[in-house]
Design a protein around this motif. Sequence first.
Motif, short mmCIF file in Angstrom:
data_model
loop_
_atom_site.label_atom_id
_atom_site.label_comp_id
_atom_site.label_asym_id
_atom_site.label_seq_id
_atom_site.Cartn_x
_atom_site.Cartn_y
_atom_site.Cartn_z
N VAL A 357 2.07 -6.42 9.84
CA VAL A 357 1.61 -5.33 8.96
C VAL A 357 1.80 -5.71 7.50
O VAL A 357 0.97 -5.38 6.65
CB VAL A 357 2.35 -4.01 9.29
CG1 VAL A 357 3.82 -4.07 8.92
CG2 VAL A 357 1.66 -2.84 8.61
N ARG A 358 2.88 -6.40 7.17
CA ARG A 358 3.12 -6.81 5.78
C ARG A 358 2.12 -7.87 5.35
O ARG A 358 1.59 -7.83 4.24
CB ARG A 358 4.54 -7.34 5.63
CG ARG A 358 5.65 -6.32 5.83
CD ARG A 358 6.97 -6.92 5.36
NE ARG A 358 8.09 -6.03 5.62
CZ ARG A 358 8.93 -6.15 6.65
NH1 ARG A 358 8.76 -7.14 7.52
NH2 ARG A 358 9.92 -5.31 6.81
N PHE A 363 -2.82 -9.44 2.36
CA PHE A 363 -4.20 -9.91 2.29
C PHE A 363 -5.10 -8.87 1.62
O PHE A 363 -5.99 -9.21 0.83
CB PHE A 363 -4.73 -10.22 3.69
CG PHE A 363 -4.27 -11.54 4.24
CD1 PHE A 363 -4.11 -12.64 3.42
CD2 PHE A 363 -4.00 -11.69 5.60
CE1 PHE A 363 -3.70 -13.86 3.91
CE2 PHE A 363 -3.59 -12.90 6.10
CZ PHE A 363 -3.43 -13.99 5.26
N LYS A 364 -4.86 -7.61 1.92
CA LYS A 364 -5.67 -6.55 1.33
C LYS A 364 -5.39 -6.44 -0.17
O LYS A 364 -6.29 -6.09 -0.95
CB LYS A 364 -5.39 -5.23 2.02
CG LYS A 364 -5.90 -5.18 3.46
CD LYS A 364 -5.92 -3.78 4.02
CE LYS A 364 -6.59 -3.75 5.38
NZ LYS A 364 -6.93 -2.39 5.83
N LEU A 365 -4.18 -6.73 -0.58
CA LEU A 365 -3.86 -6.74 -2.01
C LEU A 365 -4.62 -7.85 -2.72
O LEU A 365 -5.12 -7.66 -3.85
CB LEU A 365 -2.35 -6.93 -2.21
CG LEU A 365 -1.47 -5.70 -2.07
CD1 LEU A 365 0.01 -6.10 -2.11
CD2 LEU A 365 -1.77 -4.71 -3.18
N SER A 371 -11.57 -7.95 -6.15
CA SER A 371 -12.56 -6.89 -6.39
C SER A 371 -12.44 -6.33 -7.80
O SER A 371 -13.45 -6.11 -8.49
CB SER A 371 -12.38 -5.77 -5.37
OG SER A 371 -13.27 -4.70 -5.62
N ILE A 372 -11.20 -6.12 -8.26
CA ILE A 372 -10.98 -5.57 -9.60
C ILE A 372 -11.39 -6.57 -10.67
O ILE A 372 -11.89 -6.20 -11.74
CB ILE A 372 -9.52 -5.14 -9.77
CG1 ILE A 372 -9.23 -3.93 -8.87
CG2 ILE A 372 -9.19 -4.81 -11.21
CD1 ILE A 372 -7.78 -3.48 -8.87
N LYS A 373 -11.19 -7.87 -10.40
CA LYS A 373 -11.63 -8.89 -11.34
C LYS A 373 -13.15 -8.87 -11.52
O LYS A 373 -13.66 -9.04 -12.64
CB LYS A 373 -11.18 -10.28 -10.85
CG LYS A 373 -9.73 -10.61 -11.11
CD LYS A 373 -9.44 -10.82 -12.58
CE LYS A 373 -8.01 -11.23 -12.82
NZ LYS A 373 -7.71 -11.41 -14.27
N THR A 398 5.60 -6.16 -1.10
CA THR A 398 5.61 -7.37 -1.95
C THR A 398 7.05 -7.78 -2.28
O THR A 398 7.37 -8.96 -2.34
CB THR A 398 4.83 -7.13 -3.25
OG1 THR A 398 5.31 -5.94 -3.89
CG2 THR A 398 3.35 -6.95 -2.96
N ASN A 399 7.91 -6.78 -2.46
CA ASN A 399 9.33 -7.03 -2.68
C ASN A 399 9.94 -7.77 -1.51
O ASN A 399 10.68 -8.75 -1.68
CB ASN A 399 10.06 -5.68 -2.84
CG ASN A 399 10.95 -5.65 -4.05
OD1 ASN A 399 11.15 -6.66 -4.70
ND2 ASN A 399 11.48 -4.50 -4.35
N PHE A 400 9.62 -7.28 -0.30
CA PHE A 400 10.18 -7.88 0.90
C PHE A 400 9.72 -9.32 1.05
O PHE A 400 10.52 -10.22 1.35
CB PHE A 400 9.77 -7.08 2.13
CG PHE A 400 10.32 -7.64 3.42
CD1 PHE A 400 11.54 -7.22 3.92
CD2 PHE A 400 9.61 -8.62 4.12
CE1 PHE A 400 12.05 -7.75 5.10
CE2 PHE A 400 10.12 -9.16 5.30
CZ PHE A 400 11.34 -8.72 5.78
#
Length: 488
Positions: A357-358, A363-365, A371-373, A398-400
């Motif tokens: 799940v992480r 990957f989605k991040l 996409s934002i770029k 992301t921390n983990f």
Amino acid sequence: MSNRARDLIRIQGYILLVLAAALIIPCIISLYHREEKASEAFSFTLLFCIIAGAVIVRFISPSPARIRARDGFLVVSASWLVSSLVGALPFCISGAIPSFFDAFFESCSGFTTTGASILTDIESLPRSILFWRSFTHWLGGMGILVFVMALLPSLGISGQNVANAETPGPTKDKITAKFSDTARDLYLIYIGMTVAETVLLLFGGLSLYDALVHTFGTVGTGGFSCYNDSIGHFDSAYVEWIIILFMFLSGVNFNLYYLTGKIGISVLYRDEEFRFYTGIVLCVSMLIFVCRAFYGGFQAIGETLRDSVFQVVSVLTTTGYMTNDFDAWPTFGRIMIFVLFFIGGCSSSTGGGIKCVRVLVAFKLVRRGISIKLHPRRIAHVTLNRREVSNDVVIHITNFIFTYLMVMAIGFLLISLNGFDFMSSFSAAATCLGNIGPGFGTFGPTMNFSVMSNFSKLVCSFLMLFGRLELFTMLVLFSKHYWNSNKC
């Protein structure tokens, strides 16, 4: 005595009594097979656990105040450390593993369901010792699902917070109204899988002893075997496919099994993590199969396919059983296996690692960043199962991942002091932190960890504990703020 110390000691008393109950089975096996030294070791450890546990529970009264959530970190960490120390006693006392460091390593590897070993000749050990060694896998796998979710809530710690600790990322809803009921249901699923695999292995010609030992290592995703050549000892396609199936099932989110029984099988294919997990198994298995078949001249296609799938599922679910030496595969195959070291099973499974799940959210991040770029004014959310993932959860994930890589790097540096080559040292840190078992080079599938110094064995032991307790459970104990009662 402070309330925190009183409750902490009292809980360890209950842990000792639980371990005493677990030790009865290998003690009976040692008596049946007339293994005198093992029988004495189990009897002593059993009596110690009963006496120490009973004295603590009898004379240490519970504090009037409910345990705070922050104290749960110390409770869980201490409980796993005590379990590992007690679990090492039969190894030491019987003389099967005379060195304390070796025995502690083996016990940690068992309870954390890692499967790494210092043993050079497994088959020379008493049958009762080998049974206890594998039984720790079953206890450890169950511990993640039940101990944290059932014991801590009864001590005043929120069950939902415990569930979130095991399932960082999009928070899973409670599957029942009370987490004690949730723990009971998961417990029944776990036992059901254990019974089912044991029966199927019996049909494959295994003795009850062999079937239980290898079932413990499968459903607990541990990987200890009672044979030097692991699952390859049976030379049976049927046995290998049964173990592949249950390794895969044990790496699935156990909450999905409950929901499948209530709602239907559609729950599985609607879950993005399950689809991602299944996709990895299928894609990586086929890529490795094609690679190995091509380099092997397309000989023994059926066996090559089975070996490829077995090793992929074993490493991804962090089980560690082996039927083939993946360290001797073509470079492409070894790299694919090494990538799996950093993924692991699904959330709320008995598997270790970073968890699917992480990785999926990561990957989605990356996709959102691209996409934002391309479209700076676009509002893009990270979603999972058609639900938006909050920024807090994204930060936590992301921390983990960053912390996971940092702890691995520190472990790698400490192990490298032993003088091993780069790949051996790095894979040792990765496989212990990910609770996988075999690594590469000096610690490959056909090797073991006996060549390590006592210092490196201790480092690896704590890496196993860090990995099994999801890092932060133990890391917070190193913070000076944690021990300051005036600070959260």
